[in-house]
Design a protein around this motif. Structure first.
Motif, short mmCIF file in Angstrom:
data_model
loop_
_atom_site.label_atom_id
_atom_site.label_comp_id
_atom_site.label_asym_id
_atom_site.label_seq_id
_atom_site.Cartn_x
_atom_site.Cartn_y
_atom_site.Cartn_z
N VAL A 77 31.49 -11.40 14.65
CA VAL A 77 31.88 -11.09 16.00
C VAL A 77 31.46 -9.48 16.27
N LEU A 78 31.20 -8.73 15.36
CA LEU A 78 30.56 -7.41 15.53
C LEU A 78 29.40 -7.14 14.55
N ASN A 79 28.12 -7.29 15.10
CA ASN A 79 27.15 -7.13 14.18
C ASN A 79 26.87 -5.80 14.01
N THR A 80 26.63 -5.26 12.69
CA THR A 80 26.42 -4.03 12.08
C THR A 80 25.18 -4.06 11.01
N ASP A 81 24.69 -2.83 10.68
CA ASP A 81 23.73 -2.81 9.52
C ASP A 81 24.27 -3.60 8.35
N ALA A 82 25.53 -3.04 8.18
CA ALA A 82 26.31 -3.81 6.79
C ALA A 82 26.65 -5.19 7.31
N GLU A 83 25.83 -6.18 6.70
CA GLU A 83 26.09 -7.61 7.05
C GLU A 83 27.40 -8.12 6.28
N GLN A 84 27.65 -7.74 5.18
CA GLN A 84 28.83 -8.52 4.35
C GLN A 84 30.06 -7.56 4.73
N GLN A 85 30.76 -7.95 5.66
CA GLN A 85 31.97 -7.41 6.02
C GLN A 85 33.14 -8.39 6.09
N VAL A 86 34.28 -8.00 5.72
CA VAL A 86 35.54 -8.57 5.88
C VAL A 86 36.47 -7.91 7.03
N SER A 87 36.62 -8.65 8.06
CA SER A 87 37.34 -8.07 9.46
C SER A 87 38.55 -8.62 9.74
N ILE A 88 39.26 -7.74 10.20
CA ILE A 88 40.50 -8.32 10.71
C ILE A 88 40.66 -7.74 12.30
N LEU A 89 40.76 -8.51 13.19
CA LEU A 89 40.68 -8.41 14.51
C LEU A 89 42.23 -8.93 15.19
N THR A 90 42.76 -8.08 15.98
CA THR A 90 43.82 -8.71 16.91
C THR A 90 43.50 -8.55 18.09
N VAL A 91 43.69 -9.98 18.78
CA VAL A 91 43.55 -9.97 20.35
C VAL A 91 44.77 -10.19 20.98
N PRO A 92 44.91 -9.18 21.91
CA PRO A 92 46.17 -9.05 22.66
C PRO A 92 46.54 -10.17 23.53
N PRO A 93 47.52 -10.63 24.02
CA PRO A 93 47.89 -11.95 24.73
C PRO A 93 47.68 -11.47 26.14
N GLU A 94 47.01 -12.36 27.03
CA GLU A 94 46.97 -12.24 28.32
C GLU A 94 48.12 -12.28 29.20
N ASP A 95 49.09 -13.02 28.75
CA ASP A 95 50.13 -13.31 29.64
C ASP A 95 51.32 -12.62 28.64
N VAL A 96 52.53 -11.91 29.57
CA VAL A 96 53.63 -11.53 28.99
C VAL A 96 54.36 -12.48 28.33
N GLY A 97 55.03 -12.04 27.04
CA GLY A 97 55.72 -13.18 26.41
C GLY A 97 54.92 -13.94 25.55
N LYS A 98 53.67 -14.11 25.62
CA LYS A 98 52.57 -14.72 24.71
C LYS A 98 52.35 -13.88 23.42
N PRO A 99 52.25 -14.51 22.26
CA PRO A 99 51.92 -13.89 21.17
C PRO A 99 50.38 -13.34 20.83
N ALA A 100 50.20 -12.37 20.31
CA ALA A 100 48.76 -11.93 20.04
C ALA A 100 48.08 -12.76 18.88
N VAL A 101 46.79 -12.87 18.74
CA VAL A 101 46.07 -13.80 17.98
C VAL A 101 45.48 -12.82 16.92
#
Length: 619
Positions: free
Chosen positions: A424-448
Motif C-alpha cells: 500500500v506504500l511502496n518504498t525502496d525497502a521491499e520487505q515491510q511489515v506494516s500496520i495501518l489504521t483507517v479512520p471511520p467516515e461516519d461518526v459511531g463507526k469503528p476504525a479499520v
C-alpha cells in the motif's frame, strides 16, 4: 484408538485455541495429567493458520455448514441414574457470511496441483492425526535438535494447520536464506535495517496469476485472526518466562502507517524520526514530545484528563502502552510470528506434550457428565463412546450448545484477507511489515485495522503481500470492510483505473467473513455450567493478545491457586538424577545435537535473527 486412552485425567481441555493451549501447557508444566482434544483436524480453532488450499477448504466447509452426524447412541448407557448430561454442540457456528472473490482467471487453475503436496488430504489439508498422539521427548524435542536436519532441506514451511506434535524439518527459528529477513529474537534488541531495493520493485510489480497462487499455495500461512504482539505485552512476557519462545521466531513490524487526506503516509515512531519529519514545525514537535512524556505518567495527573468521555482515558492508556513498547526490539512496538499467528497456540501445545499431555484431533466430545448431588462435572463421553473422568474441564465457547448459551450476547468481528501484488506504500525497502489504521467516515463507526505482511514473514509467496483487515462488526464483513478495500486497492482485474495516481495495489484474491467475539462473557451468563467447568473465549477484536493470556492465567489460578503459572523450565545442571538412572553424559548419546544448533541458529539466519532468549538486564 480411543480404547488406548486412559480413563482418568486431572484436566480435560476441549479446543486448541490460544487460551486453551496456554492453560493446557501450564497444567502439564505443573504436573497435571492433561488430555487435550479438538473435534477439528487442525490446531488453533479460530486462531489457526492455513495454506491457500487449506483456507479454500475451510471456506467451503463454512459456506456449506454441514452437520456432524457420527453420533453413537450407545454412549447413553454410560450415564448413571444420579447423573445428568450437558450436551455439546456438533456444529461450529462462530463463522458467518463467508464470501470469497478471485480477481483473475479462476477456471485455468482447476487442474493445477499445489507444489510440494505429497498426497490428497481430507478437508482443511491437515495432517492425519487420528486418535491418540502423545508425544515422547524423542518425538517432541526442542526445535534446536532438528536444526541440522532442517539445514539439509529446503527452508520451506508446511501448512500452518500441521499439528505441533508432527512439525518436523520446519524449524520456526530458521528463516529462508532466499528471503530478505529482519527477524528478531525475543530478549535481544536489534537495530532496524532496510532491504535493498530489488529489480522487480524498480520495474513495478510482476503480474501474478491465480494459477501461480494455487501452485505456490504452501508458501501461504493465512491467519483467521489478525494480531500483532506488543513487545512488552503479556504474551511476550509469557513466551520468555516459560521458554516457549524457543519454538518460534518473530519479525519486527517495520512501520506504522496512517491514512490522511486520501493518501497512505508513514508515521514517525522514534524521537529521531519525529525531529527529522517535515510534517510538523519545531514548535509542534516540542509540544508533541511534551504530550508523549505526559502520557507515560498520566496517572499522576488525573486533573488533566478526567472527563465525562471515557475515550480520553482509553486513548491515554493505549498511548502509554505504545510508548512503553517502543525500542525493545526495533523502531515499532510490535512483533509478528513467522509463519503466522497460528504458530503460537501450537508452541504451547508442544510444551504441554513435552510434559506428558496427550493430544487427539478429530476427536469430538458428546457431552459433559454432571453429578446431580454435588453439581460438579465428573467426566466426558467422546464420540467413540468412551467415558473419561477428570477433576477440571476447559471448554472453548464454540463447543457449547445453544441451550447453554441462551442468555449470552455475542459481539462479532468483521474480517477480510487479501492477496495483493504490491504494498500500500511502496518504498525502496521491499520487505515491510506494516500496520495501518483507517479512520471511520461516519461518526459511531469503528476504525479499520490493516496489517500488511510481506513474503519474508513466511505467510505469502514472493512478489505478493498478504493483507488483513479487522474491525468490530456493524454489518456483514463485506459491508463493513469493502469500502476501505476500495480506497486502498484496485479491484479491477483487467486494467488500472484511468488517471489513477499513485498506482494502487491490485487485489488478486479476497475473502470476507464474520467471526464471533466471545471475549468478555461472564461465566454466569452460561446456563447450568458446573463450577469445575471453565469456558475459554475465541479471538477478540483487539490488536494484541492480552485478553487470551489474562483469561488463561485467571482460569489456571482458580483451579490451582498455589501453583505457579507457566514457570521457567528447570536448568539441566540443577536436575538431580537417581542412582539407578544413567546420567546423560554416560548414556552413550552425544549432547551435540542439542547444543550445536544454538550457535548455528544465528549463522543460518542471515545475521538478522537469533535464538530466543531472556534479556540479561531483566533477569
Amino acid at each position: 484408538m480411543a480404547d488406548n486412552l486412559p480413563s482418568e485425567f486431572d484436566v480435560v481441555v476441549i479446543g486448541t485455541g490460544l487460551p486453551e493451549s496456554i492453560i493446557a501447557a501450564a497444567c502439564a508444566r505443573s504436573g497435571q495429567r492433561v488430555l487435550h482434544v479438538d473435534s477439528k483436524n487442525y490446531y488453533g480453532g479460530n486462531w489457526a493458520s492455513f495454506s491457500f488450499s487449506g483456507l479454500l477448504s475451510w471456506i467451503k466447509e463454512n459456506q456449506q455448514k454441514t452437520d456432524i452426524s457420527d453420533e453413537r447412541e450407545d454412549w447413553r448407557k454410560l450415564i448413571l441414574e444420579n447423573e445428568e448430561v450437558i450436551s455439546l454442540s456438533k456444529k461450529d457456528k462462530t463463522i458467518q457470511h463467508v464470501e470469497d472473490f478471485c480477481f483473475g482467471d479462476q477456471d485455468s487453475a482447476e487442474n493445477v496441483e499445489e507444489a510440494g503436496a505429497l498426497l490428497k488430504l481430507p478437508a482443511f489439508g491437515a495432517s492425519d492425526v487420528d486418535g491418540v498422539a502423545q508425544e515422547s521427548e524423542k518425538e517432541c524435542t526442542p526445535v534446536e535438535s532438528t536444526l541440522a536436519e532442517v539445514e539439509s532441506q529446503e527452508p520451506e514451511k508446511a501448512t500452518g494447520t500441521e499439528p505441533a506434535s508432527t512439525v518436523e524439518g520446519n524449524d520456526p527459528e530458521i528463516t529462508s536464506e532466499n528471503e530478505s529477513s529482519h527477524s528478531t529474537a525475543l530478549g535481544e534488541s536489534a537495530p532496524e535495517t532496510g532491504s535493498a531495493p530489488s529489480e522487480s520493485s524498480a520495474q513495478g510489480p510482476k503480474k501474478i496469476t491465480y494459477v501461480q497462487i494455487v501452485r505456490e499455495g504452501r508458501r501461504f500461512n493465512i491467519d483467521l485472526v489478525s494480531k500483532l504482539l506488543y513487545s512488552r505485552g503479556l504474551l511476550i512476557d509469557l513466551l520468555i518466562k516459560s521458554n516457549v519462545s524457543r519454538y518460534a521466531e518473530f519479525k519486527n513490524a517495520t512501520r506504522i502507517l496512517a491514512f490522511r487526506e486520501g493518501k497512505v503516509e508513514q508515521v514517525p515512531c522514534s524521537r529521531a524520526d519525529v525531529f527529522n519529519s517535515r510534517q510538523l514545525t519545531m514548535v509542534e514537535k516540542r509540544m508533541l514530545m511534551k504530550f508523549l512524556t505526559f502520557c507515560l505518567d498520566y496517572e499522576q495527573h488525573p486533573e488533566e484528563y478526567q472527563e465525562t468521555d471515557c475515550s480520553t482515558l482509553e486513548g491515554l492508556q493505549a498511548t502509554k502502552k505504545f510508548l512503553q513498547c517502543l525500542g525493545r526490539y526495533g523502531n515499532t512496538p510490535f512483533l509478528f510470528p513467522l509463519y503466522g499467528q497460528g504458530e503460537i497456540p501450537q508452541c504451547f501445545c508442544r510444551l504441554c506434550a513435552v510434559f506428558g499431555g496427550i493430544y487427539c484431533l478429530r476427536h469430538s466430545v458428546q457431552c459433559l457428565v454432571v453429578d446431580k448431588e454435588s453439581g460438579r462435572c465428573k467426566a466426558i463421553v467422546d464420540h467413540f463412546g468412551q467415558r473419561i473422568s477428570a477433576n477440571y474441564f476447559i471448554v472453548e465457547d464454540s463447543y457449547l450448545s445453544e441451550s447453554t448459551c441462551t442468555n449470552v450476547c455475542y459481539r462479532q468481528i468483521s474480517r477480510a484477507v487479501l492477496i495483493t501484488d504490491q504494498s500500500v506504500l511502496n518504498t525502496d525497502a521491499e520487505q515491510q511489515v506494516s500496520i495501518l489504521t483507517v479512520p471511520p467516515e461516519d461518526v459511531g463507526k469503528p476504525a479499520v485495522c490493516v496489517i500488511e505482511l510481506c513474503s519474508s514473514t513466511m505467510t505469502c509467496m514472493k512478489e505478493t503481500y498478504l493483507v488483513h483487515l479487522t474491525c468490530p462488526s456493524t454489518k456483514t464483513a463485506r459491508e463493513d470492510l469493502e469500502p476501505v478495500v476500495q480506497k486502498l486497492f484496485n479491484l479491477n482485474a483487467e486494467k488500472e483505473t484511468e488517471n489513477e495516481e499513485p498506482k494502487k495495489p491490485r487485489v488478486l484474491w479476497a475473502v470476507y467473513f464474520n467471526m464471533r467475539d466471545s471475549s468478555g462473557v461472564e461465566k454466569k451468563s452460561y446456563d447450568g455450567l458446573p463450577s469445575n467447568v471453565y469456558v475459554c473465549s475465541g479471538p477478540d477484536s483487539a490488536l494484541g493478545n492480552d485478553c487470551a493470556v489474562k483469561q488463561a492465567e485467571t482460569i489456571f489460578h482458580e483451579m490451582f491457586p498455589t501453583e505457579e503459572f507457566c514457570p521457567p523450565p528447570p536448568n539441566p545442571e540443577d536436575i538431580i538424577y537417581d542412582e539407578d538412572e544413567i546420567a546423560p553424559e554416560e548414556s552413550g548419546f552425544s549432547n551435540s545435537p542439542e547444543t550445536k544448533p544454538e550457535s548455528s541458529t544465528e549463522e543460518s539466519s542471515n545475521g538478522d535473527s537469533t535464538a530466543v532468549k531472556k534479556e540479561d538486564n531483566e533477569e
